[in-house]
Every structure is written in structure tokens, then in C-alpha cells.
Write a protein that holds these residues in place. Structure first.
Motif, mmCIF file in Angstrom:
data_model
loop_
_atom_site.group_PDB
_atom_site.id
_atom_site.type_symbol
_atom_site.label_atom_id
_atom_site.label_comp_id
_atom_site.label_asym_id
_atom_site.label_seq_id
_atom_site.Cartn_x
_atom_site.Cartn_y
_atom_site.Cartn_z
ATOM 1 N N LEU A 1 1.598 2.377 -3.754
ATOM 2 C CA LEU A 1 2.523 2.981 -2.800
ATOM 3 C C LEU A 1 1.877 4.172 -2.094
ATOM 4 O O LEU A 1 1.949 4.294 -0.873
ATOM 5 C CB LEU A 1 3.811 3.421 -3.507
ATOM 6 C CG LEU A 1 4.808 4.152 -2.622
ATOM 7 C CD1 LEU A 1 5.444 3.195 -1.628
ATOM 8 C CD2 LEU A 1 5.865 4.850 -3.455
ATOM 9 N N ILE A 2 1.210 5.029 -2.851
ATOM 10 C CA ILE A 2 0.554 6.200 -2.261
ATOM 11 C C ILE A 2 -0.532 5.768 -1.286
ATOM 12 O O ILE A 2 -0.649 6.315 -0.192
ATOM 13 C CB ILE A 2 -0.005 7.126 -3.362
ATOM 14 C CG1 ILE A 2 1.154 7.833 -4.075
ATOM 15 C CG2 ILE A 2 -1.002 8.134 -2.795
ATOM 16 C CD1 ILE A 2 0.747 8.586 -5.321
ATOM 17 N N GLY A 3 -1.318 4.774 -1.656
ATOM 18 C CA GLY A 3 -2.368 4.288 -0.765
ATOM 19 C C GLY A 3 -1.815 3.747 0.539
ATOM 20 O O GLY A 3 -2.309 4.073 1.628
ATOM 21 N N VAL A 4 -0.754 2.950 0.447
ATOM 22 C CA VAL A 4 -0.148 2.368 1.650
ATOM 23 C C VAL A 4 0.471 3.457 2.517
ATOM 24 O O VAL A 4 0.313 3.475 3.742
ATOM 25 C CB VAL A 4 0.896 1.289 1.268
ATOM 26 C CG1 VAL A 4 1.726 0.869 2.460
ATOM 27 C CG2 VAL A 4 0.200 0.092 0.636
ATOM 28 N N VAL A 5 1.176 4.404 1.890
ATOM 29 C CA VAL A 5 1.793 5.495 2.652
ATOM 30 C C VAL A 5 0.722 6.384 3.281
ATOM 31 O O VAL A 5 0.893 6.884 4.392
ATOM 32 C CB VAL A 5 2.785 6.299 1.784
ATOM 33 C CG1 VAL A 5 3.264 7.540 2.495
ATOM 34 C CG2 VAL A 5 3.977 5.424 1.404
ATOM 35 N N CYS A 6 -0.397 6.571 2.594
ATOM 36 C CA CYS A 6 -1.491 7.359 3.183
ATOM 37 C C CYS A 6 -2.066 6.659 4.413
ATOM 38 O O CYS A 6 -2.396 7.326 5.403
ATOM 39 C CB CYS A 6 -2.581 7.622 2.152
ATOM 40 S SG CYS A 6 -2.183 8.944 0.991
#
Length: 160
Positions: A133-138
Motif C-alpha cells: 500500500l505504501i509503495g503504491v501510494v508513494c
């Protein structure tokens, strides 16, 4: 960019408050259980820590887009417009590097996290879904930051 902006805004308007409400309810129930029974959930600290991290990343892209991020306005507001533009450019480039590095690292570590079963300390909540999730949001945030470079928010759009 419209799709990225739509997703960013939805995460800000719906995702952020939903995660914040979940944290609030969880902590409130845990406090009530501790007061009533001298015992709460063993996993509250793990879950609230993860939710806080998720909350921060969910609101980040749209916060940047609408210029609602934290800035030292007491110093910024006394700068000339040329220096403000320079500071904005420097901040934007720094944000691209910082958020890009976090996103890259979050996505690059996914295979090893999944393979080794990295999880929270108390109840082993898997960290790989959060990292994904963090990677995609970044990635979304990098698009938003890059979009702000080429298409800054209109005056008056801030905060909406």
C-alpha cells in the motif's frame, strides 16, 4: 493526471477519515476494556501503529496537491516571491526524492517480506500488505508532486 488526482482526493476524503475513525474506535474500546476489566487487546499497539502509518500515506498525495503540507510559513511568508518559488522548487525536488525512495524501498522489499513473513512484534501482523500500500501510494504521490510541478494548484484551490 486526472485519474491520479481523483484517486488521491478519494484517499484523502474517504480513506484518511476512515482509518482515523478506526484508530479512534480501537483505542477507545481498548481504554474502556482496560478500565473495566484491567485488560485490553494485546494487539492494539501493533494495529494502531500500522493504521497511523497508513493514515499518513493515504493523505499525503492530496495534501501535497492542494498545498496543505507542513511548511514553515513564519519564515516562508517573509521571503520574496522569487525566493518562495526557489524554496517551493527545492521542497518539491526533495519531496520527489524522499517519497520516491520510500516507495521504491517499500516495493523492492516486498518479495523478501513475503518470503520471510516479516510482521509486527506482538501478534505478527504481516507487513507486506502495508508495504505494498505504501509503495503504491508513494507512486501516486510522486505523480501528484510531478503534476504540481507542471500544473500548480489554482489560487483558492488550496484546502479543497
Amino acid at each position: 493526471m486526472r485519474v491520479a488526482n481523483t484517486i488521491s482526493r478519494a484517499l484523502f476524503v474517504w480513506g484518511g477519515p476512515l482509518v482515523l475513525a478506526a484508530m479512534t474506535i480501537l483505542v477507545s474500546v481498548d481504554v474502556l476494556l482496560r478500565a473495566a476489566f484491567s485488560r485490553g487487546f494485546i494487539w492494539t499497539l501493533d494495529v494502531t501503529g500500522i493504521l497511523l502509518l497508513v493514515f499518513f500515506f493515504l493523505i499525503l498525495p492530496w495534501s501535497w496537491r492542494i498545498n496543505a503540507h507542513v511548511r514553515m510559513d513564519i519564515v516562508y511568508n517573509v521571503l520574496s516571491s522569487g525566493r518562495q518559488r526557489f524554496v517551493d522548487l527545492l521542497g518539491t525536488l526533495g519531496a520527489l526524492v524522499f517519497v520516491g525512495a520510500i516507495g521504491w524501498r517499500a516495493l523492492a522489499d516486498l518479495p523478501s517480506m513475503m518470503e520471510t513473513g516479516v510482521g509486527s512484534s506482538t501478534v505478527s501482523i504481516p507487513h507486506w500488505p502495508v508495504s505494498l500500500l505504501i509503495g503504491v501510494v508513494c507512486v501516486l504521490c510522486v505523480l501528484s508532486i510531478a503534476g504540481a510541478l507542471t500544473n500548480p494548484p489554482e489560487p483558492g484551490q488550496e484546502g479543497h
